[in-house]
Scaffold this motif. Structure first.
Motif, PDB file in Angstrom:
ATOM      1  N   SER A  17      58.965  54.269  42.568  1.00  0.00           N
ATOM      2  CA  SER A  17      59.713  55.364  41.959  1.00  0.00           C
ATOM      3  C   SER A  17      61.208  55.151  42.132  1.00  0.00           C
ATOM      4  O   SER A  17      61.683  54.934  43.250  1.00  0.00           O
ATOM      5  CB  SER A  17      59.286  56.684  42.588  1.00  0.00           C
ATOM      6  OG  SER A  17      57.940  56.931  42.262  1.00  0.00           O
ATOM      7  N   GLN A  19      65.222  56.497  41.468  1.00  0.00           N
ATOM      8  CA  GLN A  19      66.045  57.688  41.198  1.00  0.00           C
ATOM      9  C   GLN A  19      67.424  57.323  40.651  1.00  0.00           C
ATOM     10  O   GLN A  19      68.109  58.167  40.081  1.00  0.00           O
ATOM     11  CB  GLN A  19      66.229  58.516  42.479  1.00  0.00           C
ATOM     12  CG  GLN A  19      64.930  59.176  42.944  1.00  0.00           C
ATOM     13  CD  GLN A  19      65.150  60.197  44.040  1.00  0.00           C
ATOM     14  OE1 GLN A  19      66.170  60.187  44.720  1.00  0.00           O
ATOM     15  NE2 GLN A  19      64.196  61.080  44.211  1.00  0.00           N
ATOM     16  N   TYR A  68      63.997  68.232  42.738  1.00  0.00           N
ATOM     17  CA  TYR A  68      63.411  66.968  42.286  1.00  0.00           C
ATOM     18  C   TYR A  68      64.013  65.746  42.944  1.00  0.00           C
ATOM     19  O   TYR A  68      63.496  64.646  42.784  1.00  0.00           O
ATOM     20  CB  TYR A  68      63.517  66.875  40.759  1.00  0.00           C
ATOM     21  CG  TYR A  68      62.725  67.975  40.109  1.00  0.00           C
ATOM     22  CD1 TYR A  68      61.350  67.887  40.039  1.00  0.00           C
ATOM     23  CD2 TYR A  68      63.349  69.136  39.665  1.00  0.00           C
ATOM     24  CE1 TYR A  68      60.590  68.914  39.522  1.00  0.00           C
ATOM     25  CE2 TYR A  68      62.601  70.171  39.134  1.00  0.00           C
ATOM     26  CZ  TYR A  68      61.225  70.059  39.069  1.00  0.00           C
ATOM     27  OH  TYR A  68      60.475  71.076  38.563  1.00  0.00           O
TER      28      TYR A  68
HETATM   29  C1  LIG Z   1      53.091  64.262  39.488  1.00  0.00           C
HETATM   30  C2  LIG Z   1      54.187  63.588  40.299  1.00  0.00           C
HETATM   31  C3  LIG Z   1      55.371  64.276  40.552  1.00  0.00           C
HETATM   32  C4  LIG Z   1      56.412  63.654  41.256  1.00  0.00           C
HETATM   33  N1  LIG Z   1      57.596  64.324  41.448  1.00  0.00           N
HETATM   34  C5  LIG Z   1      58.651  63.684  42.007  1.00  0.00           C
HETATM   35  C6  LIG Z   1      59.936  64.322  42.110  1.00  0.00           C
HETATM   36  O1  LIG Z   1      60.095  65.474  41.709  1.00  0.00           O
HETATM   37  N2  LIG Z   1      60.963  63.622  42.657  1.00  0.00           N
HETATM   38  C7  LIG Z   1      60.812  62.332  43.109  1.00  0.00           C
HETATM   39  O2  LIG Z   1      61.791  61.731  43.564  1.00  0.00           O
HETATM   40  N3  LIG Z   1      59.600  61.708  43.056  1.00  0.00           N
HETATM   41  C8  LIG Z   1      58.529  62.353  42.501  1.00  0.00           C
HETATM   42  N4  LIG Z   1      57.321  61.712  42.402  1.00  0.00           N
HETATM   43  C9  LIG Z   1      57.183  60.339  42.908  1.00  0.00           C
HETATM   44  C10 LIG Z   1      56.476  60.288  44.255  1.00  0.00           C
HETATM   45  O3  LIG Z   1      57.303  60.800  45.271  1.00  0.00           O
HETATM   46  C11 LIG Z   1      56.076  58.834  44.538  1.00  0.00           C
HETATM   47  O4  LIG Z   1      55.165  58.424  43.555  1.00  0.00           O
HETATM   48  C12 LIG Z   1      55.394  58.648  45.887  1.00  0.00           C
HETATM   49  O5  LIG Z   1      56.270  58.968  46.938  1.00  0.00           O
HETATM   50  C13 LIG Z   1      54.918  57.199  46.080  1.00  0.00           C
HETATM   51  O6  LIG Z   1      55.985  56.290  45.976  1.00  0.00           O
HETATM   52  P1  LIG Z   1      56.041  55.159  44.852  1.00  0.00           P
HETATM   53  O7  LIG Z   1      55.928  55.847  43.498  1.00  0.00           O
HETATM   54  O8  LIG Z   1      57.377  54.485  45.042  1.00  0.00           O
HETATM   55  O9  LIG Z   1      54.874  54.242  45.067  1.00  0.00           O
HETATM   56  C14 LIG Z   1      56.253  62.330  41.746  1.00  0.00           C
HETATM   57  C15 LIG Z   1      55.037  61.652  41.516  1.00  0.00           C
HETATM   58  C16 LIG Z   1      54.022  62.265  40.795  1.00  0.00           C
HETATM   59  C17 LIG Z   1      52.756  61.519  40.514  1.00  0.00           C
END
Ligand SMILES: Cc1cc2nc3c(=O)[nH]c(=O)nc-3n(C[C@H](O)[C@H](O)[C@H](O)COP(=O)(O)O)c2cc1C
Length: 262
Positions: A17, A19, A68
């Motif tokens: 993920s 940002q 977020y």
């Molecule tokens: C439905 C959903 C909502 C999420 N909302 C946010 C968010 O609002 N802000 C954010 O920084 N990450 C958000 N994430 C990402 C998660 O934090 C992230 O997928 C998780 O920590 C695992 O890390 P990775 O995606 O780097 O593997 C979201 C993920 C999902 C599936």
């Protein structure tokens, strides 16, 4: 649904993920590729629609009511939209949305799922929702500006099981090393799926050539969505492991991958 197994399997390994984004526009060819994928994905389930907006994620975040994180501007974002009615629509939205996320990753773009409690009057752009539609998630799309060394990507390469729950916990009836390779590959691939606060609500059960995806506790809407994300990962891992098969919603658990018999 067409699954480019190799590309999306690799995308599962490299996705994380993001940002922070560069404001550089997405290359025309990359955008076209992604738009073509989105067009095909929009034919799969009538309850789920994806749309790519050439606006910054910052233009939609004020309308999402909640916290977020610190996202920078991005050249584009993806919206995941569902109809107000329809069976399994949240699980299908996770499945289809993650397909677009993995395609974007394969195309060299950074993404991040963001769950959305959308209020149009607070939005800086018009999302043009049709009557009976609801925007349930978004993701920024663009080139990541997060540095490579010491980022989570770098760490994830060193520690592929980073931050993920143990297989024994994810398989409540037990994880068996004697299971066929495609099953183990599927579950490993699903383990890397994204979820809110990395909660990993999915649980997996295997028997009779079927991998069932269910969730821990009450199946809330967003848990269903996250299990849909994990379902696509299961299918990609199973296919990468050599199994052809179909997905089914409901019956047992929230959804399953069922291996085809020849
Ligand atoms: C439905 C959903 C909502 C999420 N909302 C946010 C968010 O609002 N802000 C954010 O920084 N990450 C958000 N994430 C990402 C998660 O934090 C992230 O997928 C998780 O920590 C695992 O890390 P990775 O995606 O780097 O593997 C979201 C993920 C999902 C599936």
């Amino acid at each position: 649904m067409h699954i480019p197994v190799k590309e999306w399997y690799n995308a599962v390994q490299t996705r994380y993920s993001h940002q922070k984004f560069s404001t550089k526009n997405i290359k025309a060819y990359t955008q076209k590729t992604l738009e073509n994928t989105i067009y095909s994905l929009n034919q799969v389930y009538p309850e789920v629609r994806l749309e790519l907006y050439k606006s910054s994620i910052q233009d939609i975040l004020p309308a999402l009511n909640g916290k977020y994180g610190n996202f920078t501007d991005s050249p584009a974002f993806l919206a995941i939209i569902i109809k107000d009615e329809g069976k399994h629509r949240w699980t299908k939205a996770g499945y289809i949305g993650e397909a677009a996320i993995l395609e974007a990753t394969a195309d060299g773009l950074g993404t991040c799922w963001i769950g959305a409690n959308f209020v149009q009057r607070k939005s800086l752009i018009n999302i043009n929702l049709q009557p009976g539609e609801q925007l349930i998630a978004v993701s920024p799309l663009g080139y990541s500006s997060e540095g490579y060394s010491f980022t989570r990507h770098f760490i994830s390469k060193l520690f592929p099981n980073r931050d993920r729950k143990d297989l024994e916990l994810l398989c409540p009836n037990g994880y068996n090393d004697e299971w066929p390779g495609w099953v183990k590959n599927a579950i490993q691939t699903a383990r890397a799926a994204p979820s809110r606060l990395n909660r990993q609500p999915w649980r997996f059960y295997y028997g009779d050539d079927r991998i069932v995806v269910d969730c821990a506790g009450e199946p809330s809407e967003y848990k269903r969505l996250e299990c849909g994300i994990a379902l696509l990962h299961i299918q990609i891992g199973a296919m990468d492991g050599g199994a052809e098969g179909n997905i089914e919603f409901g019956e047992v658990g929230l959804a399953s991958f069922v291996k085809k018999h020849y």
